[in-house]
Design an enzyme around this catalytic site. Structure first.
Site, PDB file in Angstrom:
ATOM      1  CD1 TRP A  77       7.571   6.842  -2.282  1.00  0.00           C
ATOM      2  CD2 TRP A  77       7.117   7.184  -4.494  1.00  0.00           C
ATOM      3  NE1 TRP A  77       8.437   6.819  -3.046  1.00  0.00           N
ATOM      4  CE2 TRP A  77       8.141   7.156  -4.144  1.00  0.00           C
ATOM      5  CE3 TRP A  77       6.558   7.199  -5.791  1.00  0.00           C
ATOM      6  CZ2 TRP A  77       9.450   7.248  -5.403  1.00  0.00           C
ATOM      7  CZ3 TRP A  77       7.625   7.425  -7.024  1.00  0.00           C
ATOM      8  CH2 TRP A  77       8.948   7.199  -6.536  1.00  0.00           C
TER       9      TRP A  77
ATOM     10  NE  ARG B 255      -6.820   1.624  -6.223  1.00  0.00           N
ATOM     11  CZ  ARG B 255      -5.664   1.431  -5.794  1.00  0.00           C
ATOM     12  NH1 ARG B 255      -4.589   1.384  -6.494  1.00  0.00           N
ATOM     13  NH2 ARG B 255      -5.566   1.230  -4.468  1.00  0.00           N
TER      14      ARG B 255
ATOM     15  CG  ASP C   5      -2.023   0.977   0.809  1.00  0.00           C
ATOM     16  OD1 ASP C   5      -2.428   1.392   0.078  1.00  0.00           O
ATOM     17  OD2 ASP C   5      -2.570   1.291   2.256  1.00  0.00           O
TER      18      ASP C   5
ATOM     19  CB  SER D  20      -8.673  -5.741  -3.939  1.00  0.00           C
ATOM     20  OG  SER D  20      -9.258  -4.421  -4.475  1.00  0.00           O
TER      21      SER D  20
ATOM     22  CD1 TRP E 192     -12.215  -5.155 -10.470  1.00  0.00           C
ATOM     23  CD2 TRP E 192     -11.511  -4.522 -12.416  1.00  0.00           C
ATOM     24  NE1 TRP E 192     -11.745  -6.377 -11.136  1.00  0.00           N
ATOM     25  CE2 TRP E 192     -11.131  -5.672 -12.321  1.00  0.00           C
ATOM     26  CE3 TRP E 192     -11.016  -3.737 -13.602  1.00  0.00           C
ATOM     27  CZ2 TRP E 192     -10.364  -6.434 -12.997  1.00  0.00           C
ATOM     28  CZ3 TRP E 192     -10.375  -4.449 -14.627  1.00  0.00           C
ATOM     29  CH2 TRP E 192      -9.747  -5.793 -14.366  1.00  0.00           C
TER      30      TRP E 192
ATOM     31  CG  ASN F 149       2.540   1.519  -4.984  1.00  0.00           C
ATOM     32  OD1 ASN F 149       3.443   1.219  -4.304  1.00  0.00           O
ATOM     33  ND2 ASN F 149       2.121   0.543  -6.061  1.00  0.00           N
ATOM     34  N   GLY F 150       0.148   5.297  -4.617  1.00  0.00           N
ATOM     35  CA  GLY F 150      -0.436   6.563  -5.141  1.00  0.00           C
ATOM     36  C   GLY F 150       0.120   7.671  -4.172  1.00  0.00           C
TER      37      GLY F 150
ATOM     38  CG  LEU G 159       9.723 -17.119  -2.744  1.00  0.00           C
ATOM     39  CD1 LEU G 159       9.104 -17.116  -1.385  1.00  0.00           C
ATOM     40  CD2 LEU G 159       9.882 -15.680  -3.074  1.00  0.00           C
TER      41      LEU G 159
ATOM     42  CB  SER H  29      -7.717  -4.037   2.413  1.00  0.00           C
ATOM     43  OG  SER H  29      -7.812  -2.830   2.791  1.00  0.00           O
TER      44      SER H  29
ATOM     45  CG  HIS I 106       0.557   1.987  -9.301  1.00  0.00           C
ATOM     46  ND1 HIS I 106       0.065   1.374  -8.131  1.00  0.00           N
ATOM     47  CD2 HIS I 106      -0.547   2.691  -9.752  1.00  0.00           C
ATOM     48  CE1 HIS I 106      -1.133   1.786  -7.785  1.00  0.00           C
ATOM     49  NE2 HIS I 106      -1.422   2.902  -8.774  1.00  0.00           N
TER      50      HIS I 106
ATOM     51  CD  GLU J 244       1.949 -13.427  15.944  1.00  0.00           C
ATOM     52  OE1 GLU J 244       2.313 -12.338  16.161  1.00  0.00           O
ATOM     53  OE2 GLU J 244       1.573 -14.329  16.458  1.00  0.00           O
TER      54      GLU J 244
END
Length: 258
Positions: free
Chosen positions: A43, A89, A38, A83, A87, A40-41, A149, A214, A55, A225
């Site tokens: 920033w 946005r 969370d 998420s 959409w 990016n905008g 990973l 969210s 982004h 945790e």
């Protein structure tokens, strides 16, 4: 001309990071880390830049954090990339976000293969543009034999929809005789979720100072945790991940016991 001070500072930081990695690996690390990326905008706004610039910068952070998580021995890294509510946005921002997987995976895929990372995705693919799906599926195919990973992108994902769909599938299987309702328990229900192949997250990280989930992995995060930070995602660095893992290692997980 090479700035020797910057060069040696970078070298010192690299050695310090390696020392921290060695120290952390002496204790159990989280098997599954989930991150809500969370900020990016915000920033971008702080720098009078368009939101898409945030982004783009955030994409670079994904690269660094994936490599570090792999080096630490984390088995699964799940990133909340988009998420089912995103959409809403502005169209220009959504269009850019839908292009990011192609750009990111196109440039990063050779490194992922070299690092033995396997790409996976959870979310609703039918609503995504074909170029987005194609980019992710290509990465999944090209890394399917890797056993390091798992880089799991939550893309067009929403936990409430996931849970509702799982309930519907359980009801259908009970009606058809595939599942006996008396056999239904938490483990069985979990097998109907998009994360059925993965352990529940041990550690959830959310950046930018927001303290909420969210609509992210509501079932799976029951005993996870949580670690929240004011740092915006594009400013999130290896040292922040190290800090989060260290705090995780210092907590006592009781899972409802004493």
């Amino acid at each position: 001309m090479l700035d020797k001070r910057k060069f040696w500072k970078k070298q010192d930081e690299s050695y310090e990071l390696q020392d921290q990695i060695i120290s952390i690996k002496k204790q159990p690390v989280p098997s599954h880390i989930a991150i809500i990326m969370d900020g990016n905008g915000r920033w971008a706004k702080k720098r009078a830049l368009p939101r898409i610039a945030g982004h783009h910068e955030g994409m670079k952070v994904v690269r660094k954090i994936t490599k570090l998580a792999n080096e630490l021995g984390v088995k699964t890294l799940t990133l909340y990339a988009f998420s089912t509510e995103n959409w809403k946005r502005p169209k220009m921002e959504v269009d850019y976000l839908m292009k990011l997987p192609e750009e990111f995976l196109g440039s990063f895929l050779p490194e992922l293969i070299e690092e033995n990372v396997r790409v996976e995705m959870m979310g609703y693919r039918d609503s995504l543009p074909s170029h987005t799906v194609n980019a992710v599926e290509k990465a999944m195919r090209d890394t399917q034999n890797n056993n390091g990973l798992v880089l799991n992108f939550a893309l067009n994902y929403g936990s409430r929809s996931e849970i509702l769909d799982a309930v519907k599938s359980v009801l259908n299987d009970c009606k058809s005789g595939i599942l006996n309702e008396n056999e239904l328990n938490e483990e069985v229900f979990s097998s109907y979720l998009m994360t059925s192949k993965h352990e529940d997250p041990d550690l959830l990280i959310r950046t930018s100072g927001e303290i909420r989930l969210s609509n992210f992995m509501l079932w799976q995060l029951a005993y996870t945790e949580f670690w929240f930070t004011e740092v915006l995602w594009p400013d999130f660095s290896e040292k922040h991940l190290i800090e989060a893992v260290r705090e995780f290692q210092n907590r006592q997980r009781r899972f409802g016991g004493v």
